[in-house]
Every structure is written in C-alpha cells, then in structure tokens.
Scaffold this active site. Structure first.
Site, PDB file in Angstrom:
ATOM      1  CB  SER A   5      -0.759   2.055   5.890  1.00 49.73           C
ATOM      2  OG  SER A   5      -2.139   1.835   6.093  1.00 49.73           O
TER       3      SER A   5
ATOM      4  CB  ALA B 248      -1.957   2.709   2.142  1.00 51.72           C
ATOM      5  CE  LYS B 249      -6.629   6.934   9.226  1.00 58.15           C
ATOM      6  NZ  LYS B 249      -7.852   7.304   8.506  1.00 58.15           N
ATOM      7  CB  ALA B 250      -1.274   6.925   1.976  1.00 58.21           C
TER       8      ALA B 250
ATOM      9  CE1 TYR C 113      -8.509  10.404   5.301  1.00 57.24           C
ATOM     10  CE2 TYR C 113      -6.535   9.250   4.599  1.00 57.24           C
ATOM     11  CZ  TYR C 113      -7.769   9.242   5.201  1.00 57.24           C
ATOM     12  OH  TYR C 113      -8.272   8.068   5.706  1.00 57.24           O
TER      13      TYR C 113
END
Length: 297
Positions: free
Chosen positions: A62, A156-158, A162
């Site tokens: 990520s 990506a777990k950006a 969120y």
C-alpha cells in the site's frame, strides 16, 4: 458499534517498543494535512496474529502505491507484533499498523520526508454488538460511492480512502443502522464502509468483483473456505435491484470477522446455513482448531 475496550500500555514505534503515552506525532506531519498514510487492521487469537505476513506485506505494498517505502521488512513487522503481544501480556488483541510521511516538509511534494511506522495494540471485542450480530445487522444505503480506480489508489489500504466511509457510517448509525452498503462509481454493489459483502441464493454465494475497493484478507479467507466446502462462488457485477432476490447476506473484515446481515434498506435477509458454516469455519481457523473441510454445506 462496539468500540475498543482498552488500549495496550505499549506500542511499537519506528523499531522500538515504547509506552503508548510517549508515542507522539508532530502536528506538521505530512499525513495529517495530505492523507499520506496507509494502515492495516489485524487480530491476534491466542497470541498468534491471523495472516500476519499477508497484513505486513499489504502495508508495504500500500505504501508503494502511495509512492513511499516502509523502512521495515514484513518479517520485521511480524516479529514486532509478537514482541508487542508479549509486552502487553494480551494474547487476544487487535493491531492497527500505520505507515506515514513525517514532518520534514509541509507541502504537496514531500519525497524526502521520513517514513514512520507504528503498531498499536487494542483490546477490541466484537466490531458489532454481540446480540445484534447473532440475529443479523441492519445496513443503510450510502450516498457516497467507491471511486473509479482511475481517480484514486483503490488497491491501497490508504487512510484517505476511508473519509467517505466514516461519513457514510455516521449517517447510517444516526438512522439506527449498524453500517452502510456502498455502490461503486457505476452504481453497482461494492462493499460496506469497512467490510466486504457476500450474498447467497439457491446455495450459490455471490460477491462483487474487488476492482475498485480493497480485496480484504478476510474476504480471501472466506473464498478459500467456500472452495474447501465445495460451495459454488460467483465473483461478478451485482446491481442493487438484485438485492431482493438474495436469501442470505453476510459481511467480512478483520475487525468485523464474519457477520450476518438481516436488512439492507428495504430488503430483508434471513441468516442461514451457509452464513453459520462460514462463521464456524472462520472461528475454527483463527483459533487453530480447523480441520480439512471437503463436503458441501
């Protein structure tokens, strides 16, 4: 939603375990102004982090998508989690791993900013209320949609991705729902604000193609468990008007684990055999009591 019941006394910060009260971050950090941060959420069961290496590698991957390098290997991050479990003396724990750009330059361009990494330990029970969880949670329909992957780094777990999830979940909770179901930029079913979604009809499991949202590790685990059980799975485009035809629904995530859904807006579902089987199999797998499953549920 059930919040964390307590924070660990210690965190791992840039290679060292320190008291969490001493792990301070500058107000000038680039991540605070520009969202240059990636993270992971993962659980340890009986002192063992479930899919630890996959989580560590995804954090690294990520970060690369956001154009920076995590200064630790996956093996070093795995070892840090094990050490932090021992230091906090808590075998069942939720980890929040973070990597972000520091405070050397406060502007859009920050290529030379130091990259920081932290592991936070929380005593976190069920993501959703236990009583509600057993009968199925209720979901609202979110107004915001998951963005076109050409406009955002969806693989990506950006942290920045969120923002619309928090807004959507807050709106849902104020209306009495546990969470919200999000569509993608083309109006197709995507995911919840922090969990992937599965639907069941006539013994077949259906789930959206994860191409504009995160292909969660719990999602991947459920797919593996379905294959072991010989239960047919279709990863495909799902339109909102199909919701009325599904019999069961459940959501998946490292924090949520596997949770049945009883309602999405005006559509109703009844938690049934496949949902229960997946919950039981996941519990056995994460607690080290799983056996090979080959027969269909």
């Amino acid at each position: 939603m059930v919040q964390s019941s307590g924070r660990g006394d210690y965190v791992w910060f840039d290679g060292k375990i320190v008291p969490q009260t001493e792990a301070n971050v500058s107000l000038f950090t680039h991540a605070l102004s520009y969202g240059s941060s990636v993270f992971e959420g993962e659980r340890a069961y009986n002192g063992i982090v479930f899919k630890s290496t996959q989580h560590s590698q995804r954090l690294i991957d990520s970060a690369k998508i956001l154009d920076f390098d995590v200064p630790f290997t996956a093996a070093e991050l795995d070892a840090a989690k094990t050490a932090l479990i021992a230091k906090n003396k808590t075998p069942d724990i939720y980890f929040r791993a973070l990597a972000w750009r520091g405070d050397e330059a406060l502007g859009v361009s920050a290529q030379n900013n130091k990259i920081h990494v932290a592991l936070l330990a929380l005593k976190w029970g069920n993501y959703f209320d236990a009583a509600q969880r057993m009968k199925g949670i209720k979901l609202d329909m979110a107004e915001y949609r998951r963005p076109d992957p050409m406009t955002a780094p969806s693989r990506a777990k950006a942290a920045g991705l969120y923002m619309i999830c928090t807004i959507s979940k807050h709106k849902a909770e104020r209306k009495g729902y546990a969470d919200a179901l999000m569509l993608d930029w083309q109006g197709r079913v995507a995911e919840c604000t922090g969990a992937n979604v599965f639907f069941i009809k006539n013994g077949v499991v259906h789930t959206p193609i994860a191409d504009c949202f995160l292909d969660g590790l719990t999602r991947q685990t459920v797919i593996e468990m379905l294959k072991k059980r010989g239960i047919k799975l279709e990863e495909r485009r799902i339109m909102p008007d199909e919701l009325e035809s599904f019999e069961e629904c459940f959501v998946t995530g490292s924090a949520a684990e596997i949770v049945p859904v009883s309602e999405i807006g005006s559509y109703n579902f009844v938690p049934g055999a496949i949902s229960k089987t997946m919950i039981d199999d996941y519990t056995a797998l994460t607690h080290g009591t799983a056996t090979a499953q080959t027969s269909a549920a």
